[in-house]
Scaffold this active site. Structure first.
Site, PDB file in Angstrom:
ATOM      1  N   CYS A 148      40.064  17.409   7.614  1.00  0.00           N
ATOM      2  CA  CYS A 148      39.134  16.872   8.771  1.00  0.00           C
ATOM      3  C   CYS A 148      37.793  16.370   8.305  1.00  0.00           C
ATOM      4  CB  CYS A 148      38.763  18.032   9.600  1.00  0.00           C
ATOM      5  SG  CYS A 148      37.932  19.546   8.975  1.00  0.00           S
ATOM      6  N   ARG A 182      35.753  24.129  16.381  1.00  0.00           N
ATOM      7  CA  ARG A 182      34.950  24.933  15.389  1.00  0.00           C
ATOM      8  C   ARG A 182      33.419  25.438  16.053  1.00  0.00           C
ATOM      9  NH1 ARG A 182      32.481  21.313  10.472  1.00  0.00           N
ATOM     10  NH2 ARG A 182      30.956  20.977  12.111  1.00  0.00           N
ATOM     11  N   HIS A 230      26.211  13.159   9.292  1.00  0.00           N
ATOM     12  CA  HIS A 230      26.477  13.203  10.597  1.00  0.00           C
ATOM     13  C   HIS A 230      26.066  11.787  11.337  1.00  0.00           C
ATOM     14  CE1 HIS A 230      27.286  17.086   9.383  1.00  0.00           C
ATOM     15  NE2 HIS A 230      28.371  17.153   9.867  1.00  0.00           N
ATOM     16  N   GLU A 274      35.482  24.346   2.628  1.00  0.00           N
ATOM     17  CA  GLU A 274      34.436  23.372   2.289  1.00  0.00           C
ATOM     18  C   GLU A 274      33.379  23.979   1.467  1.00  0.00           C
ATOM     19  OE1 GLU A 274      32.313  22.006   6.208  1.00  0.00           O
ATOM     20  OE2 GLU A 274      32.285  23.970   6.749  1.00  0.00           O
ATOM     21  N   ARG A 291      33.344  19.531  16.881  1.00  0.00           N
ATOM     22  CA  ARG A 291      31.948  20.184  16.222  1.00  0.00           C
ATOM     23  C   ARG A 291      31.281  20.376  17.508  1.00  0.00           C
ATOM     24  NH1 ARG A 291      32.807  15.207  12.752  1.00  0.00           N
ATOM     25  NH2 ARG A 291      32.497  15.893  10.464  1.00  0.00           N
ATOM     26  N   ARG A 342      25.101  15.117  -0.032  1.00  0.00           N
ATOM     27  CA  ARG A 342      26.010  14.077   0.980  1.00  0.00           C
ATOM     28  C   ARG A 342      25.096  13.137   1.675  1.00  0.00           C
ATOM     29  NH1 ARG A 342      28.858  17.683   5.712  1.00  0.00           N
ATOM     30  NH2 ARG A 342      28.912  15.929   6.834  1.00  0.00           N
ATOM     31  N   ASN A 398      33.787  16.725   3.115  1.00  0.00           N
ATOM     32  CA  ASN A 398      32.373  16.039   3.265  1.00  0.00           C
ATOM     33  C   ASN A 398      31.675  17.046   2.634  1.00  0.00           C
ATOM     34  OD1 ASN A 398      33.492  14.135   5.122  1.00  0.00           O
ATOM     35  ND2 ASN A 398      32.607  15.319   6.915  1.00  0.00           N
ATOM     36  N   ASP A 399      31.612  18.268   3.034  1.00  0.00           N
ATOM     37  CA  ASP A 399      30.855  19.220   2.143  1.00  0.00           C
ATOM     38  C   ASP A 399      31.525  19.779   0.731  1.00  0.00           C
ATOM     39  OD1 ASP A 399      28.570  19.911   3.890  1.00  0.00           O
ATOM     40  OD2 ASP A 399      30.013  20.726   5.350  1.00  0.00           O
TER      41      ASP A 399
HETATM   42  C1  PEP Z   1      33.283  18.547   6.495  1.00  0.00           C
HETATM   43  O1  PEP Z   1      32.358  19.094   5.681  1.00  0.00           O
HETATM   44  O2  PEP Z   1      33.940  17.792   5.787  1.00  0.00           O
HETATM   45  C2  PEP Z   1      33.202  18.765   7.852  1.00  0.00           C
HETATM   46  C3  PEP Z   1      34.275  18.097   8.594  1.00  0.00           C
HETATM   47  O3  PEP Z   1      32.209  19.273   8.352  1.00  0.00           O
HETATM   48  P1  PEP Z   1      30.854  18.428   8.940  1.00  0.00           P
HETATM   49  O4  PEP Z   1      31.084  17.161   8.470  1.00  0.00           O
HETATM   50  O5  PEP Z   1      30.691  18.889  10.531  1.00  0.00           O
HETATM   51  O6  PEP Z   1      30.054  19.062   8.049  1.00  0.00           O
HETATM   52 MG    MG Z   2      31.394  20.488   6.896  1.00  0.00          MG
END
Ligand code: PEP
Ligand code: MG
Length: 588
Positions: free
Chosen positions: A512, A342, A199, A441, A306, A475, A464-465
């Site tokens: 996303c 979210r 993040h 995710e 977020r 990650r 991402n997750d």
């Molecule tokens: C993701 O996991 O791709 C996502 C958009 O959520 P975050 O990055 O906030 O975990």
């Molecule tokens: Mg995520």
């Protein structure tokens, strides 16, 4: 900036995390917590500095006692003990005497004397073999950071960090460090830890701060004020750049600025392929401060808001009314476009929802996302009601993070229904048709997308997750960054399966995660059937232009070809080839 002729150029290679070039002197933040400025004091000022130290310690002890109280009230047990230990540290006469002695003997400002003493303790503890004792260093770092912050009550004449614009170098930065960066001062940053999908990196990209991460073990010894260039495209930190290097980077900066300007002019153009296939390009946002950036990016909505940064950045979680005001602001600013809010995704690499008594053994597999909301119904209810309130002022949808199966959706939907019933009774307006979606995710959710689809209005794939859980590669851990591959065949299959399951049930799927903003992969994501790409605000014009440069038919053929591939590298290259042929000039 002056360059030294005597010093040879030194190049460090890291992982590019946020594009851009930054030039300036470096400022090195000490590991664990930043070194305060050091300055000499007059002997007559010693009692004053010792008094400042006493005040900072007292203030900290008061805050810790309050935290301890709060935690005990929430959890109803003695979990607040951890703060008791912190308080004891600040009452330890060995610590207090050493700091007071250092102020007097070295004639140094109080915060630096305190910092130096704590560093000595930390160094000694890091050498200890006992893992329990070694872990206590985190406690000392925590307390130290707090005390140093509390010196700032009279900080006007004791500035933290240099007061010139600089490149920040740190062992690691938290997402909240990045969110609170003074962007006029910090031109870019480089860290030893971190990865592209943390993040911290996501926020850097949102704000357009050039960043390079993952310089494992190499840069923390760089000297403050060394002239440098940070290359956020190639992932380099160049110390003592030669004049030719400077001119190369100035030229590159000018070229990038030209492309950027041309892209900005396309902001309002429709985002459809050359053969007329339309996609929505929306923006991800974390902080209200980004709203103007998002609204001007050309994004047709917010695909991911977020909310954890809003909920967790203060001492207390904001009330329903305060949250409703924030969500309404976003809904109004983006109308007539959709805003997908979210619900809280605390935990993982973001802040926990409440102070943890012990570090979680596996934060990413622990208490985060919808799990936390379902376990804290009062907090969840406030957030849900606030989202519903905002839905009366624009097009709002709600989305739940980290869903792993059906029962979580059932319980979350139950909360939506209960809030709607209450608000109807109270005569508070809201959108009774508020769309409800989930993040895909967690691999179990992707695999069971056909079972979950009947329960939702939309899917948004959080790559991402999804990537980290699919290939079991953290990650944010640079040591396994090489395994974290967006184009791993397993990830592509999960995306494909999710989109197809959605289509079968009349549920649209967006993406996303950061993959959506990687224009090397735009052809593939279009070909797989994504309906929406939600990306960092800086990426919106670029992704829009990529879409306009492609043919949908080519993308579909590419996806079919990709699904026959066995290696992530080949998948990436197939998509990259089409991207290069269609908009090579946009690729970094
Ligand atoms: C993701 O996991 O791709 C996502 C958009 O959520 P975050 O990055 O906030 O975990
Ligand atoms: Mg995520």
């Amino acid at each position: 900036m002056a360059t030294s002729v005597t010093q040879p150029e030194v190049i460090y290679e890291g992982i590019p995390a946020s594009p851009g070039i930054a030039m300036g002197p470096v400022y090195v933040a000490a590991r664990g917590f930043s070194a305060p400025e050091v300055y000499e004091i007059d002997a007559s000022a010693i009692p004053h500095e010792q008094e400042r130290f006493r005040l900072a310690v007292d203030l900290t002890k008061g805050q810790l006692a309050e935290l301890q109280n709060r935690l005990e009230n929430i959890s109803g047990n003695n979990h607040g003990d951890i703060f008791e230990a912190h308080i004891m540290l600040l009452e330890d006469s060995a610590v207090l005497n050493r700091v007071n002695h250092a102020i007097a003997k070295r004639c140094q400002n109080a915060e630096y004397a305190f910092y130096a003493v704590m560093q000595t303790f930390l160094e000694a503890m890091r050498r200890i073999q006992d893992p329990y004792l070694r872990e206590r260093t985190t406690d000392i770092e925590d307390v130290s950071r707090r005390v140093l912050r509390n010196f700032q009550a009279d900080a006007e004449h004791h500035p933290q960090g240099p007061d010139v614009s600089h490149l920040l170098i740190a062992y690691d930065l938290t997402p909240s460090d990045t969110a609170s960066m003074d962007r006029r001062q910090i031109l870019g940053f480089a860290t030893e830890q971190g990865s592209v999908n943390s993040h911290t990196a996501i926020l850097a990209r949102a704000f357009g701060i050039p960043a390079v991460v993952g310089f494992i073990g190499s840069i923390i010894d760089v000297t403050t004020l060394t002239p440098a260039i940070l290359d956020g495209y190639a992932g380099k930190l160049i110390l003592h750049p030669a004049p030719a290097t400077f001119s190369h980077y100035r030229k590159l900066q000018a070229e990038k600025a030209k492309i950027r300007k041309a892209l900005d002019a396309t902001r309002d153009a429709a985002t459809e392929t050359r053969d007329g296939h339309a996609l929505t390009v929306s923006a991800n946002m974390e902080l209200l401060e980004e709203l103007e950036l998002v609204a001007h990016s050309g994004a047709k909505g917010v695909g991911l808001y977020r909310t954890e940064f809003l909920l967790l950045s203060g001492n207390d979680i904001p009330s329903e009314a305060v949250q409703a005001e924030a969500y309404t602001r976003v809904a109004r600013a983006m109308a007539p476009h959709d805003v997908i809010i979210r619900t809280l995704d605390a935990g993982g690499d973001k802040l926990p929802v409440e102070p943890l008594t012990e570090p979680e053994p596996n934060p990413f597999l622990g208490w985060r996302g919808i799990r936390v909301s379902l376990a804290r119904p009062a907090m969840f209810r406030d957030q849900m009601r606030a989202i519903l309130r905002a839905s009366a002022h624009g097009k709002v949808a709600v989305m739940f993070p980290l869903v792993s199966g059906l029962s979580e959706i059932e319980r979350a939907r139950d909360m939506v229904r209960r809030c709607m019933d209450e608000m109807q009774e109270e005569g508070i307006p809201f959108d009774p048709k508020l769309p409800v979606g989930i993040m895909i995710e967690v691999p179990s959710a992707a695999v069971c997308a056909d079972l979950l689809a009947p329960m939702v209005d939309f899917f948004s794939i959080g790559t991402n997750d999804l990537i980290q859980y699919t290939v079991a590669a953290d990650r944010v851990n640079p040591h396994v960054a090489d395994l974290y591959r967006p184009t791993h065949p397993a990830v592509i299959r999960l995306i494909k399966h999710t989109i197809d399951a959605g289509i079968d049930h009349g549920v649209w799927t967006g993406i996303c995660g950061e993959m959506a903003g990687d224009i090397r992969l735009t052809p593939l994501l279009i070909g797989l059937g994504a309906k929406e790409l939600s990306v960092g605000p800086q990426q919106v014009p670029r992704v829009g232009q990529a879409i306009r440069s492609l043919n949908h038919a080519d993308c579909t053929a590419l996806a079919a070809e990709v699904l026959r591939q066995t290696r992530s590298y080949d998948i990436l290259n197939l998509s990259l080839d089409l991207a290069r042929n269609s908009y090579g000039y946009l690729l970094d």
